[in-house]
Design a protein around this motif. Structure first.
Motif, PDB file in Angstrom:
ATOM      1  N   THR A  72       0.852  -1.194   0.000  1.00 38.95           N
ATOM      2  CA  THR A  72       0.000   0.000   0.000  1.00 38.95           C
ATOM      3  C   THR A  72       0.886   1.242   0.000  1.00 38.95           C
ATOM      4  O   THR A  72       1.890   1.286   0.708  1.00 38.95           O
ATOM      5  CB  THR A  72      -0.907  -0.018   1.244  1.00 38.95           C
ATOM      6  OG1 THR A  72      -1.954  -0.950   1.007  1.00 38.95           O
ATOM      7  CG2 THR A  72      -1.532   1.339   1.536  1.00 38.95           C
TER       8      THR A  72
ATOM      9  N   VAL B 283       0.909   5.201   0.810  1.00 34.88           N
ATOM     10  CA  VAL B 283       0.124   6.209   1.541  1.00 34.88           C
ATOM     11  C   VAL B 283       0.600   7.597   1.125  1.00 34.88           C
ATOM     12  O   VAL B 283       1.801   7.890   1.156  1.00 34.88           O
ATOM     13  CB  VAL B 283       0.248   6.007   3.067  1.00 34.88           C
ATOM     14  CG1 VAL B 283      -0.455   7.135   3.820  1.00 34.88           C
ATOM     15  CG2 VAL B 283      -0.350   4.663   3.477  1.00 34.88           C
ATOM     16  N   ASP B 284      -0.348   8.415   0.711  1.00 36.65           N
ATOM     17  CA  ASP B 284      -0.030   9.757   0.241  1.00 36.65           C
ATOM     18  C   ASP B 284      -0.089  10.748   1.396  1.00 36.65           C
ATOM     19  O   ASP B 284      -1.158  11.031   1.925  1.00 36.65           O
ATOM     20  CB  ASP B 284      -1.029  10.149  -0.860  1.00 36.65           C
ATOM     21  CG  ASP B 284      -0.834  11.589  -1.309  1.00 36.65           C
ATOM     22  OD1 ASP B 284       0.272  12.134  -1.122  1.00 36.65           O
ATOM     23  OD2 ASP B 284      -1.792  12.176  -1.845  1.00 36.65           O
TER      24      ASP B 284
ATOM     25  N   THR C 288       4.825  10.243  -1.093  1.00 35.95           N
ATOM     26  CA  THR C 288       4.353   8.857  -1.048  1.00 35.95           C
ATOM     27  C   THR C 288       5.193   8.026  -0.079  1.00 35.95           C
ATOM     28  O   THR C 288       6.414   7.956  -0.215  1.00 35.95           O
ATOM     29  CB  THR C 288       4.426   8.229  -2.459  1.00 35.95           C
ATOM     30  OG1 THR C 288       3.666   9.058  -3.334  1.00 35.95           O
ATOM     31  CG2 THR C 288       3.878   6.816  -2.469  1.00 35.95           C
TER      32      THR C 288
ATOM     33  N   PRO D 131      -4.064  10.301   6.458  1.00 34.00           N
ATOM     34  CA  PRO D 131      -3.205   9.192   6.899  1.00 34.00           C
ATOM     35  C   PRO D 131      -3.016   9.168   8.411  1.00 34.00           C
ATOM     36  O   PRO D 131      -3.050  10.211   9.070  1.00 34.00           O
ATOM     37  CB  PRO D 131      -1.871   9.478   6.206  1.00 34.00           C
ATOM     38  CG  PRO D 131      -2.217  10.317   5.034  1.00 34.00           C
ATOM     39  CD  PRO D 131      -3.405  11.148   5.455  1.00 34.00           C
TER      40      PRO D 131
ATOM     41  N   ASN E 236     -10.729   3.753   6.540  1.00 31.79           N
ATOM     42  CA  ASN E 236      -9.538   4.538   6.185  1.00 31.79           C
ATOM     43  C   ASN E 236      -8.373   3.590   5.872  1.00 31.79           C
ATOM     44  O   ASN E 236      -7.826   2.954   6.773  1.00 31.79           O
ATOM     45  CB  ASN E 236      -9.162   5.472   7.345  1.00 31.79           C
ATOM     46  CG  ASN E 236      -8.052   6.436   6.964  1.00 31.79           C
ATOM     47  OD1 ASN E 236      -7.454   6.315   5.887  1.00 31.79           O
ATOM     48  ND2 ASN E 236      -7.768   7.391   7.832  1.00 31.79           N
TER      49      ASN E 236
ATOM     50  N   ASN F  33      -5.433   4.469   4.825  1.00 30.47           N
ATOM     51  CA  ASN F  33      -4.146   5.186   4.829  1.00 30.47           C
ATOM     52  C   ASN F  33      -3.442   5.091   6.177  1.00 30.47           C
ATOM     53  O   ASN F  33      -3.361   6.068   6.921  1.00 30.47           O
ATOM     54  CB  ASN F  33      -4.381   6.646   4.451  1.00 30.47           C
ATOM     55  CG  ASN F  33      -5.045   6.754   3.101  1.00 30.47           C
ATOM     56  OD1 ASN F  33      -4.591   6.136   2.138  1.00 30.47           O
ATOM     57  ND2 ASN F  33      -6.132   7.491   3.023  1.00 30.47           N
TER      58      ASN F  33
ATOM     59  N   ILE G 183       0.033   4.005   8.324  1.00 28.20           N
ATOM     60  CA  ILE G 183       1.480   3.739   8.320  1.00 28.20           C
ATOM     61  C   ILE G 183       1.817   3.187   9.703  1.00 28.20           C
ATOM     62  O   ILE G 183       1.473   3.807  10.722  1.00 28.20           O
ATOM     63  CB  ILE G 183       2.271   5.050   8.068  1.00 28.20           C
ATOM     64  CG1 ILE G 183       1.917   5.643   6.696  1.00 28.20           C
ATOM     65  CG2 ILE G 183       3.774   4.810   8.190  1.00 28.20           C
ATOM     66  CD1 ILE G 183       2.400   7.080   6.492  1.00 28.20           C
TER      67      ILE G 183
ATOM     68  N   LEU H 132       0.890  -2.722   4.606  1.00 30.87           N
ATOM     69  CA  LEU H 132       0.991  -1.315   5.015  1.00 30.87           C
ATOM     70  C   LEU H 132       2.452  -0.869   5.123  1.00 30.87           C
ATOM     71  O   LEU H 132       3.320  -1.676   5.480  1.00 30.87           O
ATOM     72  CB  LEU H 132       0.304  -1.117   6.372  1.00 30.87           C
ATOM     73  CG  LEU H 132      -1.209  -1.371   6.397  1.00 30.87           C
ATOM     74  CD1 LEU H 132      -1.730  -1.294   7.829  1.00 30.87           C
ATOM     75  CD2 LEU H 132      -1.952  -0.391   5.492  1.00 30.87           C
TER      76      LEU H 132
END
Ligand code: PEP
Ligand code: MN
Length: 337
Positions: free
Chosen positions: A81, A83-84, A89, A203, A229, A231, A233, A264
Motif C-alpha cells: 500500500t 500512503v499519500d 508517497t 493518513p 480509512n 491510509n 502507516i 501497510l
C-alpha cells in the motif's frame, strides 16, 4: 474470506455476489484488479460457509484469511500500500524521512527546526501539539496554538506535517491543521480513537504500544481500516524489556515481520526507540537495512533547552550528517532518499 472471480465475471456479477454477502450479515469488499476481480467477505466464516460460494459458476476460488487481522494482511492484499502524505508517497521507492521537534514550543523553534530538516532532505515534518506525558507535571504541549503554529510553518516551509492526536474530541481540530495523524504508543489500543480515525481519510501513523506485541499493532491498524480509512502507516518505536540501558528496546525484528504480514508501510522511530541521541544514527541505518519505508526522527534547533525529549533530539547538524550517511544504506536497499 477472499473470493477470486473468473476472468469472465462482469461488474454486475460481482455486485450480485456482494449483495449476497451483505445479506448474510457479512462485510463485503470489492477489489477490482487488472485481470481478476477479487471480493472479500469479513465476519463469521461459518456464515460464509453456508453461502457455498465455491460452487458458484463465476467463482474461481474461495480462500480463508488465516490471520486474525484481515484488511491489513498481505493475504488480503498482496501488493504494498502506498500512503499519500499530502504529495509525499510513503511505502514506495522513495525512503521517507519525517523529522522535527518532539513538541511544538514556539513559532521560532518550529520554523528554525523545520527549515533545517527540510534543507537536510526530510520529506515531512513532525511536532506534537498535544503531548501525552508520563508525568502530569511535564510540558503537555501548546494544544490548539501548537497546531496553528505547525500548520503555518508547514505551509511556509513546504512540508507535510505530522502531529499526535490524543483523544476523539480533538480529531476534527487536528485534521484541519495537519497532513497526518500520529497515534502515540500510549494510545495504540484506544479503540474509540482508532475507530474515529477510521472515519477520516487523512493518513494515520500508528505507533506500537510500548507493551504491545506486533500482532496487537496489526489488530489496532485493523480497527482503522475496518472503518474505511486505508491510509495507515505502522511505526515501530521501541518496547519495554528487562533492558534499562536504553529508554526502550527498538525491536527491529518487527520490521521484516510487519512487512511480511501486512501490505501497510512501516516507519521506524529510533529517537524513542533508544532515547539517546548518539544511538539514533546507527539505529536509523539499521532500520533502512531491515526494510523500513521511512524514519520518524526528533530534531530540535537547540535540544539543550527542549521542553520534551531533548536528550534524544538531534542537533540540526547531526541530522544533516545522518541524512548524508543514510544515502549509501538507502541505495543498498534499492531505494532513493
Ligand atoms: C512522540 O512521538 O513524541 C511520542 C510521544 O512518541 P510515543 O508515542 O512513541 O512515545
Ligand atoms: Mn517525543
Amino acid at each position: 474470506m477472499i473470493i477470486v472471480l473468473r476472468p469472465d465475471a462482469t461488474k454486475s456479477d460481482a455486485d450480485a455476489l456482494l449483495d449476497k454477502i451483505e445479506a448474510a450479515g457479512l462485510k463485503p469488499l470489492y477489489m477490482p484488479g487488472s485481470e481478476r476481480t477479487v471480493l472479500g467477505a469479513l465476519g463469521d466464516e461459518r456464515v460464509l460457509g453456508t453461502l457455498h460460494l465455491e460452487n458458484h459458476p463465476l467463482v474461481e476460488s474461495v480462500t480463508p484469511v488465516l490471520a486474525p487481522y484481515k484488511l491489513v494482511s498481505r493475504e488480503m492484499r498482496p501488493h504494498d500500500t502506498l500512503v499519500d502524505l499530502n504529495g509525499v508517497t510513503v511505502g514506495g521507492e522513495q525512503f521517507v524521512v519525517i523529522a522535527g521537534p518532539c513538541a511544538v514550543e514556539s513559532y521560532e523553534q518550529t520554523r528554525t527546526t523545520a527549515e533545517a530538516v527540510k534543507a537536510a532532505g526530510a520529506r515531512a515534518m513532525r511536532g506534537g501539539a498535544y503531548k501525552p506525558r508520563t508525568s502530569p507535571y511535564s510540558f503537555q504541549g501548546l494544544g490548539e496554538e501548537g497546531l496553528e503554529i505547525l500548520d503555518r510553518v508547514a505551509g511556509e516551509v513546504g512540508l507535510p506535517a505530522v502531529t499526535e492526536v490524543v483523544e476523539v474530541a480533538d480529531v476534527e481540530q487536528v485534521e484541519a491543521h495537519a497532513s497526518a495523524f500520529q497515534v502515540g504508543a500510549r494510545n495504540m489500543q484506544n479503540f474509540r480513537l482508532l475507530k474515529k480515525l477510521g472515519q477520516s481519510r487523512l493518513p494515520v501513523i500508528l505507533k506500537r504500544g510500548m507493551a504491545a506485541k506486533v500482532d496487537d499493532l496489526l489488530m489496532a491498524a485493523e480497527y482503522i481500516l475496518s472503518e474505511g480509512n486505508p491510509n495507515v502507516i505502522l511505526c515501530e518505536r521501541g518496547i519495554k524489556t528487562f533492558e534499562t540501558a536504553t529508554r526502550n528496546t527498538l525491536d527491529l525484528n518487527a520490521i521484516p515481520y510487519l512487512k511480511a504480514k501486512s501490505h501497510l508501510p512501516v516507519v521506524v522511530d529510533p529517537s524513542h526507540g533508544t532515547g539517546i541521541r548518539e544511538f539514533v544514527a546507527p539505529m536509523a541505518k539499521a532500520a533502512v537495512a531491515c526494510g523500513a519505508d521511512g524514519l520518524l526522527i526528533e530534531v530540535h534547533c537547540d535540544p539543550s533547552v527542549a521542553l520534551s525529549d531533548g536528550q534524544q533530539s538531534l542537533y540540526p547538524e547531526q541530522f544533516a550528517q545522518l541524512m548524508r550517511e543514510l544515502e549509501p544504506f538507502v541505495a543498498a536497499a534499492g531505494r532513493t532518499l
